[in-house]
Design an enzyme around this catalytic site. Sequence first.
Site, PDB file in Angstrom:
ATOM      1  N   HIS A  66       0.838  -1.192   0.000  1.00 40.11           N
ATOM      2  CA  HIS A  66       0.000   0.000   0.000  1.00 40.11           C
ATOM      3  C   HIS A  66       0.880   1.252   0.000  1.00 40.11           C
ATOM      4  CE1 HIS A  66      -2.860  -2.680   2.614  1.00 40.11           C
ATOM      5  NE2 HIS A  66      -2.838  -3.075   1.347  1.00 40.11           N
ATOM      6  N   TYR A 129       2.642   1.728  13.259  1.00 41.30           N
ATOM      7  CA  TYR A 129       3.018   2.761  12.299  1.00 41.30           C
ATOM      8  C   TYR A 129       2.439   4.108  12.725  1.00 41.30           C
ATOM      9  CZ  TYR A 129      -1.225   0.759  10.055  1.00 41.30           C
ATOM     10  OH  TYR A 129      -2.465   0.227   9.790  1.00 41.30           O
TER      11      TYR A 129
END
Length: 461
Positions: A66, A129
């Site tokens: 992604h 993240y």
Amino acid sequence: MTDLAVHTTAIPGLLVVDLPVHGDARGWFKENWQRAKMVALGLPDFAPVQNNMSYNADAGSTRGLHAEPWDKLVGLAHGRIFGAWVDLREGPTFGTSFTLEMGPERAVFVPRGVANGYQALEADTAYSYLVNDHWSPEARASYTYLNLADETAAIAWPIPLAEATISDADAQHPRLADVVPMPPRTTVIVGAQGQLGRALQQAFPDAAALDRDELDLTDADAVAAYPWGGVGTVINAAAYTAVDQAENAEGRAAAWALNVGALTNLVAVAREHRMTLVHVSSDYVFDGEAEEHDEDEPFSPLGVYGVTKAAGDALVATLPAHYVVRTSWVIGEGKNFVRTMASLAERGVAPAVVDDQFGRLTFTTDLADGIAHLLASGAPYGTYNLTNDGAVRSWFEIAQQVFELTGHAASDVSPQTTEAFAEGKVVSPRPRHSALALGKIKATGFVPRDADDALREYLRA
């Protein structure tokens, strides 16, 4: 235990961070994001706003690839992964890949547009993240994807994908040949119909050009509601420049509204969306006592217009990513001093022009080119003087040049003092000396044209 260190990779902007992990009988501790230390070592000051966690129950859990419209710092709280990254941004490095096996002792900074994927190598792997924009369905619509099994990227997954756990959505992502690259962040020009705005549109043909009809900068709600997603740079060419009218009550309010209030709104959205703001300032922030002004001279404005421009400069300087471009005596497409003198010459009018104010002309094409250079070169953020180069002249001398260059007699122009010009009028006080030192902009590699040469070309056009 390793030392904190930042390493570059084959993908521009993708950085690997070695993290010191402090362990004892209880477990371990690490600083996963330490702004001061990491920025000093070369990690961008990316202003994270959201932290996400992904838990992977079994080895072989595989996610990606992604590419998202924001930057992120990825790391592990537990377990190990095989990480893979592929550059999906427009440009010569499109398709470049990088892989790395990592545990809690490493982190990776992933810039906008670089596809991120990983495979858990151990059960109970916890992946973190830290991102610098808030997730939303609208933001997700601008993702770019790449198939985990793409033959061109040829990621050597340790656990074959046929044996891995992959979501149906990830399995349907396109191959590299069918990927639409993520475009760079765009540029927006505000104040686009003024003299400088028109020149900026020529220098930045792909930029969105907004004037007051498209966006009222004094309306904080309208500015906040504008779709800034994907915008990387805002160039502010909007300003209240009627310096004499600024000395009356109505003009004073208008000058503050546009030169300070509107700029406050732009600074707010630039900060929120991590945009670079380029703001055009003026020699009027100085009193003109020094014969030449450098970028470090303290503000000393004489009139309302100058006060508002100085306040605007101070506002913009609070942003981490900004250029204040200070200029003087601007000449471009539209009504200006040179066009006025040329018109007087053609009509046989012999003007009196002040001979005790000194500076250099700035042609909007050169000003726009200098701004483009600052942005393209990655020059350090800050304040830069930007005018044309060459001899410092008075308005009287420039008027004489215009008369001569248009085939008329320079002697038709007579000198006049500023005091005589202002007699019986409400006018703003002018800096006596407006020349700006150009050493700093030249040190970046941009050398402005000589003002006399630029004037000749302008009048020939």
